[in-house]
Design a protein around this motif. Structure first.
Motif, PDB file in Angstrom:
ATOM      1  N   GLN A 113       0.834  -1.209   0.000  1.00 34.96           N
ATOM      2  CA  GLN A 113       0.000   0.000   0.000  1.00 34.96           C
ATOM      3  C   GLN A 113       0.863   1.251   0.000  1.00 34.96           C
ATOM      4  O   GLN A 113       0.529   2.233  -0.664  1.00 34.96           O
ATOM      5  N   HIS A 114       1.966   1.233   0.719  1.00 30.78           N
ATOM      6  CA  HIS A 114       2.847   2.404   0.764  1.00 30.78           C
ATOM      7  C   HIS A 114       3.492   2.664  -0.596  1.00 30.78           C
ATOM      8  O   HIS A 114       3.586   3.813  -1.034  1.00 30.78           O
ATOM      9  N   GLY A 121       0.728   3.855  -2.957  1.00 35.50           N
ATOM     10  CA  GLY A 121       0.364   5.213  -2.572  1.00 35.50           C
ATOM     11  C   GLY A 121       1.387   6.232  -3.051  1.00 35.50           C
ATOM     12  O   GLY A 121       1.038   7.297  -3.560  1.00 35.50           O
ATOM     13  N   ALA A 122       2.669   5.892  -2.929  1.00 37.35           N
ATOM     14  CA  ALA A 122       3.726   6.788  -3.405  1.00 37.35           C
ATOM     15  C   ALA A 122       3.677   6.922  -4.926  1.00 37.35           C
ATOM     16  O   ALA A 122       3.855   8.023  -5.461  1.00 37.35           O
ATOM     17  N   CYS A 127       0.649   9.106  -5.583  1.00 35.80           N
ATOM     18  CA  CYS A 127       0.621  10.330  -4.768  1.00 35.80           C
ATOM     19  C   CYS A 127      -0.660  10.424  -3.929  1.00 35.80           C
ATOM     20  O   CYS A 127      -1.310  11.476  -3.868  1.00 35.80           O
ATOM     21  N   ILE A 128      -1.022   9.297  -3.317  1.00 39.36           N
ATOM     22  CA  ILE A 128      -2.145   9.259  -2.374  1.00 39.36           C
ATOM     23  C   ILE A 128      -1.688   8.521  -1.131  1.00 39.36           C
ATOM     24  O   ILE A 128      -0.672   7.824  -1.148  1.00 39.36           O
ATOM     25  N   SER A 129      -2.431   8.655  -0.066  1.00 42.16           N
ATOM     26  CA  SER A 129      -2.028   8.016   1.183  1.00 42.16           C
ATOM     27  C   SER A 129      -2.455   6.552   1.204  1.00 42.16           C
ATOM     28  O   SER A 129      -3.439   6.169   0.554  1.00 42.16           O
ATOM     29  N   PRO A 130      -1.728   5.723   1.962  1.00 41.14           N
ATOM     30  CA  PRO A 130      -2.149   4.339   2.141  1.00 41.14           C
ATOM     31  C   PRO A 130      -3.555   4.254   2.757  1.00 41.14           C
ATOM     32  O   PRO A 130      -4.296   3.317   2.474  1.00 41.14           O
ATOM     33  N   LYS A 131      -3.916   5.232   3.559  1.00 49.11           N
ATOM     34  CA  LYS A 131      -5.259   5.252   4.151  1.00 49.11           C
ATOM     35  C   LYS A 131      -6.329   5.336   3.060  1.00 49.11           C
ATOM     36  O   LYS A 131      -7.368   4.674   3.140  1.00 49.11           O
ATOM     37  N   THR A 132      -6.083   6.127   2.022  1.00 46.56           N
ATOM     38  CA  THR A 132      -7.017   6.219   0.900  1.00 46.56           C
ATOM     39  C   THR A 132      -7.141   4.874   0.209  1.00 46.56           C
ATOM     40  O   THR A 132      -8.249   4.430  -0.116  1.00 46.56           O
TER      41      THR A 132
END
Length: 55
Positions: A7-8, A11-12, A15-20
């Protein structure tokens, strides 16, 4: 051999967060997720297909 993103990492890349990504998973949206214990992994081929609009 398949390549997977965490997820990390995804996400990178997007350009979104792992929470998203976790929220998307709960809503059933986004590329397919492979769960290994409590870790979510994304097949790079599926991510590339998702990015290309092929779902």
């Amino acid at each position: 051999m398949k390549t997977y993103l965490t997820q990390h990492q995804l996400g990178a890349r997007w350009c979104i967060s792992p929470k998203t990504l976790r929220q998307w998973f709960l809503l059933g949206w986004g590329p397919p997720v492979h769960r290994v214990g409590n870790i979510c992994l994304y097949d790079l081929d599926a991510v590339l297909a998702w990015e290309g609009g092929v779902q």
